[in-house]
Structures are given as structure tokens and as C-alpha cells.
Design an enzyme around this catalytic site. Structure first.
Site, PDB file in Angstrom:
ATOM      1  N   GLU A  24      39.227  40.551  46.907  1.00 47.43           N
ATOM      2  CA  GLU A  24      40.675  40.447  46.690  1.00 47.43           C
ATOM      3  C   GLU A  24      40.981  41.300  45.477  1.00 47.43           C
ATOM      4  OE1 GLU A  24      43.850  39.681  45.264  1.00 47.43           O
ATOM      5  OE2 GLU A  24      43.521  37.525  45.136  1.00 47.43           O
TER       6      GLU A  24
ATOM      7  N   SER B 108      52.159  31.686  47.845  1.00 47.38           N
ATOM      8  CA  SER B 108      50.759  31.255  47.840  1.00 47.38           C
ATOM      9  C   SER B 108      50.639  29.766  48.132  1.00 47.38           C
ATOM     10  CB  SER B 108      50.131  31.535  46.478  1.00 47.38           C
ATOM     11  OG  SER B 108      50.318  32.885  46.145  1.00 47.38           O
TER      12      SER B 108
ATOM     13  N   LYS C  41      30.862  33.590  38.107  1.00 47.37           N
ATOM     14  CA  LYS C  41      31.145  34.157  36.790  1.00 47.37           C
ATOM     15  C   LYS C  41      32.656  34.295  36.636  1.00 47.37           C
ATOM     16  CE  LYS C  41      31.644  38.274  35.177  1.00 47.37           C
ATOM     17  NZ  LYS C  41      32.748  37.927  34.269  1.00 47.37           N
ATOM     18  N   PRO C  42      33.279  33.350  35.913  1.00 49.24           N
ATOM     19  CA  PRO C  42      34.701  33.530  35.637  1.00 49.24           C
ATOM     20  C   PRO C  42      34.872  34.666  34.631  1.00 49.24           C
ATOM     21  CG  PRO C  42      33.894  31.417  34.770  1.00 49.24           C
ATOM     22  CD  PRO C  42      32.699  32.178  35.275  1.00 49.24           C
TER      23      PRO C  42
ATOM     24  N   ARG D 146      39.514  28.286  44.711  1.00 52.27           N
ATOM     25  CA  ARG D 146      39.775  29.032  45.942  1.00 52.27           C
ATOM     26  C   ARG D 146      38.481  29.595  46.518  1.00 52.27           C
ATOM     27  NH1 ARG D 146      44.677  33.284  45.538  1.00 52.27           N
ATOM     28  NH2 ARG D 146      42.996  34.772  45.423  1.00 52.27           N
TER      29      ARG D 146
ATOM     30  N   CYS E 258      48.283  39.298  40.990  1.00 56.25           N
ATOM     31  CA  CYS E 258      48.046  40.385  41.949  1.00 56.25           C
ATOM     32  C   CYS E 258      49.138  40.452  43.013  1.00 56.25           C
ATOM     33  CB  CYS E 258      46.671  40.254  42.573  1.00 56.25           C
ATOM     34  SG  CYS E 258      46.386  38.613  43.212  1.00 56.25           S
TER      35      CYS E 258
ATOM     36  N   GLY F  15      36.121  46.281  41.834  1.00 59.90           N
ATOM     37  CA  GLY F  15      35.788  45.796  43.176  1.00 59.90           C
ATOM     38  C   GLY F  15      35.078  46.854  44.000  1.00 59.90           C
TER      39      GLY F  15
ATOM     40  N   SER G  51      40.143  43.836  39.656  1.00 56.63           N
ATOM     41  CA  SER G  51      40.759  45.156  39.813  1.00 56.63           C
ATOM     42  C   SER G  51      40.094  45.933  40.960  1.00 56.63           C
ATOM     43  CB  SER G  51      40.623  45.946  38.517  1.00 56.63           C
ATOM     44  OG  SER G  51      39.261  46.214  38.266  1.00 56.63           O
TER      45      SER G  51
ATOM     46  N   ALA H 173      39.223  49.053  40.940  1.00 55.75           N
ATOM     47  CA  ALA H 173      38.138  49.927  40.465  1.00 55.75           C
ATOM     48  C   ALA H 173      36.820  49.144  40.371  1.00 55.75           C
ATOM     49  CB  ALA H 173      38.506  50.508  39.102  1.00 55.75           C
TER      50      ALA H 173
END
Ligand code: ADP
Length: 510
Positions: free
Chosen positions: A273, A473, A198-199, A183, A307, A256, A252, A254
Site C-alpha cells: 500500500e 475507510s 516493524k512499525p 489492519r 495516503c 515500497g 512511500s 520509493a
């Protein structure tokens, strides 16, 4: 017969043979990261665990600032050429990547289930969804149009052109180990950007497997680079780098918010997101069976660790008893276990911290007056033959009633298989409850009244709203939130814009 994927350089840690195999273990000997088209051994390594068994399924490279800076340098050097490539050439490579994801879907799905825990059926579904983002952006690559604007005076031509923004830094969560990667990264690559991604450290294998497929698809080395390890160090390298002109984050609220502040230092464009708190409203004129089926998907997909998962279930008085009875019936029918086992419909949650966090939330909900109708803490898990592995991170599917919107369970993101139900009287009350949150990602409601469908959809302060559906989605529609759920959209005609700068060019002397 096993077939090693063709790679243009480096060692390919994954073997794709189109069948379910123990792929992560094959990768275990190689504590890798992926840079400049090659898998490299990292100086340090770390374990990746299977959430269903607690077993170590392999090791990956544990990278830090040094590797991140190298990846950014490579991406930066590659940007010059890639940003000038022909859009159709990018589209052809992306299309090939998408096709390879489908060709090897069984391998990729098995890998995903082993690192994330979701059922194989869900992993296959995610792989398809993920490949469609690549396909979507392949097509979008050739649809980046500029403008010619009616001129404000004689003798000039007023134009706008769109250009790839630069190196894109991407940080991702563990709940969709494949779809999150495509995505964000496919959009950037389609636009002509290069990427350092970075996954999550919890689910890195799917991302590395996708990197390997990009090589088979013909993506030039350095366009996509991938590493995990010390999240703070890798994140800071991205944040501090002026070359990284765009930052795309999913995770999250926080984390983000903290990263948004750091982006200010170099004025990066951001797509964020972050957390949701989705209301799922059932009006008394709804088709109850449809609403129950919708909730089973909206809540239990990926064990509620989504989410856009239904977080607060608001049910109107007259529909309440029937809805709750039918829901409890369906919830009791879920089969909890290892996602790789046939028949499993609910996998584990991601780790032991998640189990403990959700149990604590349930304890406090009961203290505040909530009543558990089925499920509960881990001691309510099935026993005997039906029992999932005691070492896995399992929680039973749980329904809680007597819940009010001011309780912690309605004000925080549950991210687990727990359904809190709030009873309401009027439409206005439902809308007020639904909007009474700082989040604004997804919302759902069920009603057969056409006027109410328009009215309520318009009143909901959310980036996405589904009416009489439990899943929405898709790459064709804009995915993203409002308020503290973030900014920017993935997919649709809006998605690629996040990776583009616009330049107004005034042509004089005409
Ligand atoms: P979750 O609770 O769902 O794991 P997080 O927001 O903690 O959500 O994680 C989302 C992503 O953000 C993960 O890839 C994680 O490693 C990364 N992350 C967490 N903390 C930091 C940080 N300080 N700097 C950069 N990335 C971070």
C-alpha cells in the site's frame, strides 16, 4: 487507582488505567522490543519525539538484523502450532484484543497523540477504527472456506483448501500508528499466520502498547513480534528470510518499490500500500457546502498526512468562486496547536524534515505561478496566545490557487495541510486530469447528477472512489490501490486472502 495490566510474562512497560495519563513517559525507562510474548531490553536505544513540542517522550529499543532474525525464528517456530489452531479460538482472542482496545481507548489515544501529533479526537477515532479491524478479522477467521469443484472425470473429487501462508513480515508508516498495525497484523493472525512487525521508528509506542494488550487478550507468545530500530537492517532480515513467505508494506512508493525488488529473492507474496495522489473533483452541480465539508475531512484529517488525503482539488468553473470562498473561510477557522490541548483541530506535521519539505514545495508552487490565499510557510502561523509551541513541527493550513496539473504540487504526494486548487471546464477534462498520474489509491467527487455519478466512478482509475463523501475507510470495504499505489486489499472479504495459500487437492480412487 492504577492497575497494571496482566501479562503472562516479562515486564509490561505500559500502565492502562482508562484515563488520560502520561503513558509514554512511563515507558521511557524501558528501551524495549517485543518478542516471544515478552518485552525485552534492547542493547541500544533511541529517542521518540513529540511532534507538537519537540520534547523527547521516551526511548525505545534500537534493534537491528540480529533481533529481527531472532524474531523471525520465534515466529517461524510458533507458526507450526498457531497455523493448526482452531479458527474459533483465534477469533475469541482477537475479539478480546479488540475489546481491550476500547476499554483502554483513552490511554491509547493519549499515547498516539503524544507520538504522532494528531488531535485527541482523531486518536480516539483511529483507535475505534483500528479496533474494528481486529473485530472484523476475528469474524473473518471462521469464514475461510475452500471449494469442491465439479470433477472433470469420474472417480475423482476435486477440492481446494486454504492454508495460512507462513510468517508474515510487516513494515509500517507513522501516520496511523495503531490502525496500520491492526489492519495488517489482525488479518494475518486470524488466518493462522505469525507476524514480525516493524512499525515506524517515529511512532513505535502505539504498536508496543497493542502488543501488550495481545498478551492480556491471551495471544500465545511468538504469534506477534514487534521491533523498531535500523529500518534497513530489519527490512533486509525479513527480505532475506525464506521463512517469511508474505510481506505487507505501507509507506512511500520509493521505499515500497525497493522492497518489492528484494522480495523477489525468495518469491514472497506481497501486499503493498504505497503513495496516493487523490483527485477531489467538485462538479458545478455539486452541493457546495457538502463538498467543502467533505474536503475539510479528506484534506485535514491527520494534517493531510494520509495516503488517501485529497491531493489535487479540481473545481468546475461555475462552482469555483463559491467553493473557494467557502473553503478559505473554513480553513481560517481551524485551530492549530498541540493535539492534547482542548479545541485543537489541526496538529503538527510529523517532523522538521516534513516542515522543510512542504515549505520547499510551496515555494516552488508560487514560482510556477501558484497564488496562496491563506496560510503559507511557518512564518504565517498565529502569534501571541494562539501560537503553537515554537519547537513543534507546525505549518499553517494553506490554500493555493492558480494551480495546474503539471505543477510539482499536483504530481507529488503533499502529505501536509496544503490544498492546491485546479480549475476545469468539462467532465472529460476532469477525468483526464484525475487519471493523469501513476498513483491510483483514492479518489473523490461531488455531484448531484445520478448519471454522472455512475459514469465518472467507472472512468476513474482508482482502487477506491467516494461520491459525495470525504471519508471512506472502513474495515468492511476493500482498502487498497491500483497502478503504482500498490497491490492487495485490507479489510472486507478480500483482506484475509492475502495471508492464505490455496492448495488444489485431487482425491482419486473414488
Ligand atoms: P515515510 O516517508 O512515510 O516515512 P517510508 O516509505 O520511508 O515512508 O517509510 C515507511 C516504512 O518503511 C517505515 O517503517 C520505514 O522505517 C520503513 N523503511 C524505510 N526505508 C527502509 C528500508 N530501506 N528497508 C526497510 N524498511 C524501510
Amino acid at each position: 487507582m492504577l492497575r497494571r495490566s496482566a501479562v503472562i510474562c516479562g515486564v509490561a512497560p505500559f500502565t492502562f488505567d482508562g484515563r488520560y495519563k502520561d503513558h509514554a513517559t512511563k515507558a521511557a525507562t524501558s528501551p524495549m522490543w517485543f518478542v516471544d510474548g515478552q518485552f525485552r531490553e534492547a542493547k541500544q536505544s533511541m529517542d521518540v519525539l513529540n511532534p507538537a513540542t519537540g520534547d523527547v517522550i521516551g526511548r525505545v529499543g534500537k534493534c537491528g538484523r540480529e533481533e529481527a532474525e531472532e524474531a523471525i525464528t520465534v515466529a517461524s517456530k510458533t507458526f507450526g502450532k498457531w497455523s493448526k489452531s482452531i479458527a474459533r479460538d483465534r477469533a475469541v482472542i482477537l475479539r478480546k484484543w479488540s475489546e481491550l482496545m476500547i476499554k483502554y481507548e483513552k490511554d491509547l489515544a493519549a499515547l498516539m497523540t503524544r507520538e504522532n501529533g494528531k488531535t485527541l479526537a482523531e486518536s480516539l477515532g483511529e483507535n475505534t477504527y483500528s479496533s474494528r479491524y481486529v473485530e472484523w478479522y476475528a469474524n473473518e477467521a471462521e469464514r475461510v472456506y475452500g471449494d469442491i469443484i465439479p470433477s472433470p472425470r469420474h472417480g475423482v473429487i476435486t477440492t481446494v483448501q486454504k492454508k495460512p501462508i507462513g510468517v508474515v513480515g510487516v513494515i509500517l508508516p507513522w501516520n496511523f500508528p495503531s490502525a496500520m498495525v491492526t489492519r495488517a497484523c489482525a488479518g494475518a493472525i486470524a488466518a493462522g499466520c505469525t507476524v514480525v512487525v516493524k512499525p515506524s521508528e517515529l511512532t513505535p509506542y502505539s504498536a508496543f502498547a497493542l502488543c501488550q494488550l495481545t498478551q492480556e487478550a491471551g495471544l500465545p507468545p511468538g504469534v506477534l513480534n514487534c521491533l523498531v530500530g535500523n529500518a534497513g537492517e530489519i527490512g533486509d532480515a525479513m527480505m532475506d528470510s525464506f521463512a517469511v513467505r508474505k510481506f505487507a508494506f505501507t509507506g512511500s512508493t520509493a521505499t515500497g518499490k525497493m522492497l518489492m525488488e528484494k522480495c523477489c529473492k525468495t518469491v514472497k507474496k506481497m501486499s503493498m500500500e504505497m503513495g496516493g495522489n487523490a483527485p477531489f473533483i467538485v462538479f458545478d452541480d455539486a452541493e457546495i457546502d457538502k463538498a467543502v465539508a467533505g474536503l475539510m475531512t479528506a484534506k485535514f484529517r491527520n494534517g493531510g498526512q494520509v495516503c488517501v488525503a485529497a491531493n489535487r482539488i479540481l473545481v468546475q468553473e461555475a462552482a469555483y468562486d463559491e467553493f473557494v470562498a467557502k473553503l478559505v473561510d473554513k480553513v481560517k477557522g481551524l485551530k492549530i496547536g498541540d493535539g492534547l490541548a482542548a479545541g485543537t483541530t489541526l496538529g503538527p506535521v510529523i517532523n522538521q524534515q516534513a516542515v522543510t519539505r512542504i515549505e520547499g514545495l510551496l515555494d516552488r508552487t508560487v514560482k510556477e505561478g501558484g497564488k496562496i490565499l491563506c496560510g503559507g510557510k511557518r512564518n504565517a502561523l498565529p502569534v501571541g496566545d494562539a501560537a503553537p509551541s515554537a519547537k513543534g513541527n507546525f505549518l499553517p493550513a494553506t490554500v493555493v490557487v492558480n494551480v495546474t496539473n503539471d505543477m510539482e504540487i499536483c504530481q507529488s504526494e503533499i502529505f501536509g495541510p496544503v490544498v492546491p486548487i485546479v480549475k476545469f471546464k468539462t467532465e472529460d477534462e476532469a477525468i483526464a486530469i484525475a487519471n493523469n498520474t501513476r498513483a491510483g489509491l483514492a479518489s473523490y467527487f461531488f455531484t448531484t447528477n445520478a448519471k454522472r455519478q455512475w459514469r465518472v466512478a467507472d472512468a476513474l482509475q482508482y482502487g477506491m472512489t467516494a461520491i459525495n463523501e470525504g471519508i471512506m475507510s472502513t474495515p468492511v470495504a476493500p482498502f487498497g490501490g491500483v497502478k503504482e499505489s500498490g497491490m492487495g486489499r485490507d479489510g472486507s472479504k478480500y483482506g484475509i486472502e492475502s495471508f492464505l495459500d490455496i492448495q488444489y487437492v485431487l482425491h482419486g480412487n473414488n
